[in-house]
Design a protein around this motif. Structure first.
Motif, PDB file in Angstrom:
ATOM      1  N   ALA A 182       1.451   9.390   3.563  1.00 38.28           N
ATOM      2  CA  ALA A 182       1.171  10.361   2.511  1.00 38.28           C
ATOM      3  C   ALA A 182       1.923  11.663   2.750  1.00 38.28           C
ATOM      4  CB  ALA A 182      -0.332  10.624   2.439  1.00 38.28           C
ATOM      5  N   GLY A 183       2.042  12.050   4.021  1.00 42.03           N
ATOM      6  CA  GLY A 183       2.743  13.276   4.350  1.00 42.03           C
ATOM      7  C   GLY A 183       4.207  13.249   3.964  1.00 42.03           C
ATOM      8  N   ALA A 184       4.781  12.051   3.884  1.00 45.90           N
ATOM      9  CA  ALA A 184       6.175  11.919   3.470  1.00 45.90           C
ATOM     10  C   ALA A 184       6.354  12.148   1.974  1.00 45.90           C
ATOM     11  CB  ALA A 184       6.699  10.530   3.845  1.00 45.90           C
ATOM     12  N   LEU A 185       5.242  12.132   1.235  1.00 49.15           N
ATOM     13  CA  LEU A 185       5.302  12.306  -0.217  1.00 49.15           C
ATOM     14  C   LEU A 185       5.108  13.747  -0.653  1.00 49.15           C
ATOM     15  CD1 LEU A 185       3.024   9.308  -1.327  1.00 49.15           C
ATOM     16  CD2 LEU A 185       5.528   9.380  -1.276  1.00 49.15           C
ATOM     17  N   THR A 186       4.521  14.567   0.214  1.00 50.26           N
ATOM     18  CA  THR A 186       4.102  15.897  -0.214  1.00 50.26           C
ATOM     19  C   THR A 186       4.111  16.874   0.941  1.00 50.26           C
ATOM     20  OG1 THR A 186       2.272  17.129  -1.245  1.00 50.26           O
ATOM     21  CG2 THR A 186       1.676  15.288   0.190  1.00 50.26           C
ATOM     22  N   ILE A 223       0.838  -1.202   0.000  1.00 50.97           N
ATOM     23  CA  ILE A 223       0.000   0.000   0.000  1.00 50.97           C
ATOM     24  C   ILE A 223       0.870   1.248   0.000  1.00 50.97           C
ATOM     25  CG2 ILE A 223      -1.732   1.312   1.268  1.00 50.97           C
ATOM     26  CD1 ILE A 223      -2.749  -1.277  -0.090  1.00 50.97           C
ATOM     27  N   ARG A 224       1.945   1.223   0.768  1.00 53.09           N
ATOM     28  CA  ARG A 224       2.866   2.367   0.811  1.00 53.09           C
ATOM     29  C   ARG A 224       3.453   2.647  -0.585  1.00 53.09           C
ATOM     30  NH1 ARG A 224       6.059   0.317   4.318  1.00 53.09           N
ATOM     31  NH2 ARG A 224       5.159   1.317   6.155  1.00 53.09           N
ATOM     32  N   GLU A 225       3.904   1.596  -1.255  1.00 52.21           N
ATOM     33  CA  GLU A 225       4.505   1.767  -2.575  1.00 52.21           C
ATOM     34  C   GLU A 225       3.458   2.142  -3.620  1.00 52.21           C
ATOM     35  OE1 GLU A 225       7.347   1.967  -5.571  1.00 52.21           O
ATOM     36  OE2 GLU A 225       7.496   2.021  -3.374  1.00 52.21           O
ATOM     37  N   GLY A 226       2.261   1.541  -3.534  1.00 52.19           N
ATOM     38  CA  GLY A 226       1.193   1.864  -4.473  1.00 52.19           C
ATOM     39  C   GLY A 226       0.752   3.310  -4.351  1.00 52.19           C
ATOM     40  N   LEU A 227       0.660   3.808  -3.114  1.00 52.27           N
ATOM     41  CA  LEU A 227       0.305   5.201  -2.886  1.00 52.27           C
ATOM     42  C   LEU A 227       1.356   6.126  -3.490  1.00 52.27           C
ATOM     43  CD1 LEU A 227      -1.402   7.414  -1.458  1.00 52.27           C
ATOM     44  CD2 LEU A 227      -0.011   7.002   0.588  1.00 52.27           C
ATOM     45  N   ARG A 228       2.621   5.813  -3.241  1.00 52.44           N
ATOM     46  CA  ARG A 228       3.705   6.645  -3.777  1.00 52.44           C
ATOM     47  C   ARG A 228       3.679   6.648  -5.302  1.00 52.44           C
ATOM     48  NH1 ARG A 228       8.246   6.524  -6.244  1.00 52.44           N
ATOM     49  NH2 ARG A 228       8.079   4.283  -6.541  1.00 52.44           N
ATOM     50  N   THR A 229       3.515   5.466  -5.903  1.00 48.81           N
ATOM     51  CA  THR A 229       3.533   5.368  -7.362  1.00 48.81           C
ATOM     52  C   THR A 229       2.364   6.114  -7.987  1.00 48.81           C
ATOM     53  OG1 THR A 229       4.638   3.218  -7.237  1.00 48.81           O
ATOM     54  CG2 THR A 229       3.542   3.766  -9.310  1.00 48.81           C
ATOM     55  N   ALA A 230       1.161   5.902  -7.430  1.00 48.19           N
ATOM     56  CA  ALA A 230      -0.023   6.560  -7.988  1.00 48.19           C
ATOM     57  C   ALA A 230       0.108   8.074  -7.908  1.00 48.19           C
ATOM     58  CB  ALA A 230      -1.277   6.091  -7.252  1.00 48.19           C
ATOM     59  N   PRO A 281      -0.025  23.689  -9.764  1.00 45.23           N
ATOM     60  CA  PRO A 281       0.410  23.197  -8.448  1.00 45.23           C
ATOM     61  C   PRO A 281      -0.761  22.606  -7.671  1.00 45.23           C
ATOM     62  CG  PRO A 281       0.299  25.584  -8.465  1.00 45.23           C
ATOM     63  CD  PRO A 281       0.108  25.151  -9.883  1.00 45.23           C
ATOM     64  N   VAL A 282      -0.479  21.577  -6.910  1.00 46.74           N
ATOM     65  CA  VAL A 282      -1.496  20.862  -6.141  1.00 46.74           C
ATOM     66  C   VAL A 282      -1.673  21.517  -4.779  1.00 46.74           C
ATOM     67  CG1 VAL A 282      -2.045  18.670  -5.018  1.00 46.74           C
ATOM     68  CG2 VAL A 282      -1.138  18.693  -7.354  1.00 46.74           C
ATOM     69  N   ALA A 283      -2.933  21.694  -4.374  1.00 48.11           N
ATOM     70  CA  ALA A 283      -3.234  22.368  -3.106  1.00 48.11           C
ATOM     71  C   ALA A 283      -3.428  21.391  -1.953  1.00 48.11           C
ATOM     72  CB  ALA A 283      -4.484  23.232  -3.253  1.00 48.11           C
ATOM     73  N   SER A 284      -3.865  20.148  -2.255  1.00 48.12           N
ATOM     74  CA  SER A 284      -4.124  19.193  -1.166  1.00 48.12           C
ATOM     75  C   SER A 284      -4.175  17.788  -1.725  1.00 48.12           C
ATOM     76  CB  SER A 284      -5.446  19.512  -0.459  1.00 48.12           C
ATOM     77  OG  SER A 284      -6.539  19.352  -1.352  1.00 48.12           O
ATOM     78  N   LEU A 285      -4.060  16.818  -0.836  1.00 45.26           N
ATOM     79  CA  LEU A 285      -4.156  15.405  -1.179  1.00 45.26           C
ATOM     80  C   LEU A 285      -5.163  14.748  -0.249  1.00 45.26           C
ATOM     81  CD1 LEU A 285      -3.267  12.696  -2.467  1.00 45.26           C
ATOM     82  CD2 LEU A 285      -1.352  12.671  -0.830  1.00 45.26           C
ATOM     83  N   GLY A 286      -6.156  14.094  -0.819  1.00 49.10           N
ATOM     84  CA  GLY A 286      -7.136  13.360  -0.028  1.00 49.10           C
ATOM     85  C   GLY A 286      -7.103  11.892  -0.401  1.00 49.10           C
ATOM     86  N   LEU A 342      -4.372  -5.016   5.939  1.00 45.70           N
ATOM     87  CA  LEU A 342      -4.025  -4.031   6.962  1.00 45.70           C
ATOM     88  C   LEU A 342      -4.788  -4.315   8.251  1.00 45.70           C
ATOM     89  CD1 LEU A 342      -3.960  -0.710   4.881  1.00 45.70           C
ATOM     90  CD2 LEU A 342      -2.051  -2.217   5.483  1.00 45.70           C
ATOM     91  N   ASP A 343      -4.870  -5.554   8.646  1.00 42.35           N
ATOM     92  CA  ASP A 343      -5.507  -5.899   9.908  1.00 42.35           C
ATOM     93  C   ASP A 343      -4.442  -5.890  10.995  1.00 42.35           C
ATOM     94  OD1 ASP A 343      -7.692  -6.434  11.390  1.00 42.35           O
ATOM     95  OD2 ASP A 343      -7.736  -8.585  11.010  1.00 42.35           O
ATOM     96  N   GLY A 344      -4.849  -5.617  12.210  1.00 48.36           N
ATOM     97  CA  GLY A 344      -3.892  -5.553  13.307  1.00 48.36           C
ATOM     98  C   GLY A 344      -3.693  -4.131  13.762  1.00 48.36           C
ATOM     99  N   ASP A 345      -2.452  -3.750  14.060  1.00 52.87           N
ATOM    100  CA  ASP A 345      -2.172  -2.402  14.537  1.00 52.87           C
ATOM    101  C   ASP A 345      -2.553  -1.369  13.478  1.00 52.87           C
ATOM    102  OD1 ASP A 345      -1.155  -3.397  16.894  1.00 52.87           O
ATOM    103  OD2 ASP A 345       0.914  -3.470  16.150  1.00 52.87           O
ATOM    104  N   PRO A 346      -3.074  -0.209  13.895  1.00 56.50           N
ATOM    105  CA  PRO A 346      -3.435   0.835  12.933  1.00 56.50           C
ATOM    106  C   PRO A 346      -2.249   1.248  12.066  1.00 56.50           C
ATOM    107  CG  PRO A 346      -4.366   1.324  15.083  1.00 56.50           C
ATOM    108  CD  PRO A 346      -3.433   0.162  15.281  1.00 56.50           C
ATOM    109  N   PHE A 347      -2.529   1.500  10.798  1.00 59.83           N
ATOM    110  CA  PHE A 347      -1.522   1.909   9.821  1.00 59.83           C
ATOM    111  C   PHE A 347      -1.668   3.410   9.604  1.00 59.83           C
ATOM    112  CE2 PHE A 347      -0.340   2.163   5.142  1.00 59.83           C
ATOM    113  CZ  PHE A 347       1.028   2.059   5.369  1.00 59.83           C
ATOM    114  N   ASP A 348      -0.605   4.165   9.864  1.00 61.61           N
ATOM    115  CA  ASP A 348      -0.664   5.622   9.788  1.00 61.61           C
ATOM    116  C   ASP A 348      -0.532   6.063   8.332  1.00 61.61           C
ATOM    117  OD1 ASP A 348      -0.628   8.333  10.165  1.00 61.61           O
ATOM    118  OD2 ASP A 348       0.775   8.284  11.847  1.00 61.61           O
ATOM    119  N   LEU A 349      -1.660   6.023   7.617  1.00 58.36           N
ATOM    120  CA  LEU A 349      -1.661   6.358   6.198  1.00 58.36           C
ATOM    121  C   LEU A 349      -1.406   7.848   5.983  1.00 58.36           C
ATOM    122  CD1 LEU A 349      -2.015   5.075   3.420  1.00 58.36           C
ATOM    123  CD2 LEU A 349      -4.462   5.537   3.591  1.00 58.36           C
TER     124      LEU A 349
END
Length: 321
Positions: A115-119, A59-66, A79-84, A104-111
């Motif tokens: 995403a914040g690391a990308l932008t 999911i991390r890599e797919g988010l980055r690639t997309a 320029p992009v103003a926000s990411l949802g 992604l079952d188990g401990d919460p995944f800080d999505l």
């Protein structure tokens, strides 16, 4: 590929923001760049999709690639103003849990942090069906001229069954982020076991996943086989139609929304199923003044298959996700 929404076309001069929305699904990750006008109108500038790979790293890599590939195609002129981001599961504070279909079952995944690391732009994360409900509200504004107080429930008939609510123009998330989670209402205590741990849940009968467990073909093939007299197909069709009708009535009676918008290929690509559902809803008013007053069948709409409600809604998410 650019996908314009004609009724909400926004001129270059009127564009105030370009927002990116990403809809993370079980099979693919859909991204869209959406131009938002100063008067609240919008236009889809660009869409891009990549396959989904289960698990945190996938999911991390797919988010980055997309995201990065969409920006490459968009160019630096806008320029992009926000990411949802819309994602299955329970979302709280940008963290995702119980997204079993994504691994992604188990401990919460800080999505949100991923995403914040990308932008450097603001990031919002919400449940995918809630984001799609917000996208459906934008579609209704485009097609019906609905105002800021648009009132709807989106019933998403996918692998599972869930709803999103936009009540008087506001996206309803709920006290614990669970508004609209009707798929695990028990309709038959002696029914089959559900992955949630209960038995006879509504989505076991009224969803794509529920259909696949009982029928080897598509919904369209089911309707043909049932019409041709196949006894097993008739039973599955009866349960599917009854379950969908029950879901629509639950939403109407619990919220009295003006419109119930159905989404998902099971219903949007199968006209015979749509007709059967409307007939089922009408039949309840035959001997009930209360049902006649509800006029549930008059509230039903079908979201076009080519309208990316998930990514549009994610792009335009209100408030803090």
């Amino acid at each position: 590929m650019s996908t314009p929404v004609r009724a909400l076309a926004v001129s270059r001069e009127a564009v105030m923001n370009v927002r990116v929305g990403i809809d993370i699904g079980g099979t693919r990750i859909d991204a869209a760049a959406v131009a938002e006008g100063r008067d609240g109108d919008h236009r889809i500038l660009l869409q891009h999709a990549v396959p989904t790979v289960r698990g945190r790293e996938g999911i991390r890599e797919g988010l980055r690639t997309a995201y990065t590939q969409l920006l490459e195609r968009l160019g630096t002129e806008r320029p992009v103003a926000s990411l949802g981001i819309g994602v299955p599961g329970i979302v709280s504070g940008g963290r995702v849990s119980h997204a079993v279909n994504l691994g992604l079952d188990g401990d919460p995944f800080d999505l949100a942090a991923e995403a914040g690391a990308l932008t450097a732009v603001p990031v919002r994360v919400d449940n995918d069906v809630k984001a799609a409900a917000w996208g459906a509200a934008q579609w209704l504004r485009a097609t019906d001229g609905a105002g800021a107080d648009v009132d709807l429930a989106l019933l998403n008939v996918g692998t599972g069954l869930a709803a999103g609510l936009v009540l008087n123009g506001s996206l309803r998330r709920g006290a614990r982020g669970l508004a609209g989670e009707i798929g695990h209402l028990v309709t038959d205590r002696s029914g089959p076991p559900c992955p949630c741990g209960k038995r006879g849940c509504l989505e076991l009968y009224a969803s794509g996943g529920g259909l696949a467990r009982r029928w080897s073909g598509s919904a369209a093939q089911l309707m043909v086989a049932a019409a041709d007299g196949d006894a097993h197909a008739q039973l599955v069709r009866e349960d599917l139609v009854a379950g969908l009708a029950q879901a629509v009535r639950i939403l109407v009676q619990a919220t009295d929304v003006e419109q119930v918008v159905l989404a998902g290929g099971v219903v949007t690509s199968t006209p015979a199923l749509q007709g059967a559902l409307l007939a089922e809803l009408r039949s309840h008013g035959a001997d009930s003044g209360f049902e006649q007053h509800l006029a549930v069948h008059e509230r039903v709409r079908w979201l076009p298959e080519d309208y990316p409600a998930g990514s549009v809604g994610a792009a335009l998410l209100p408030g803090e996700g």
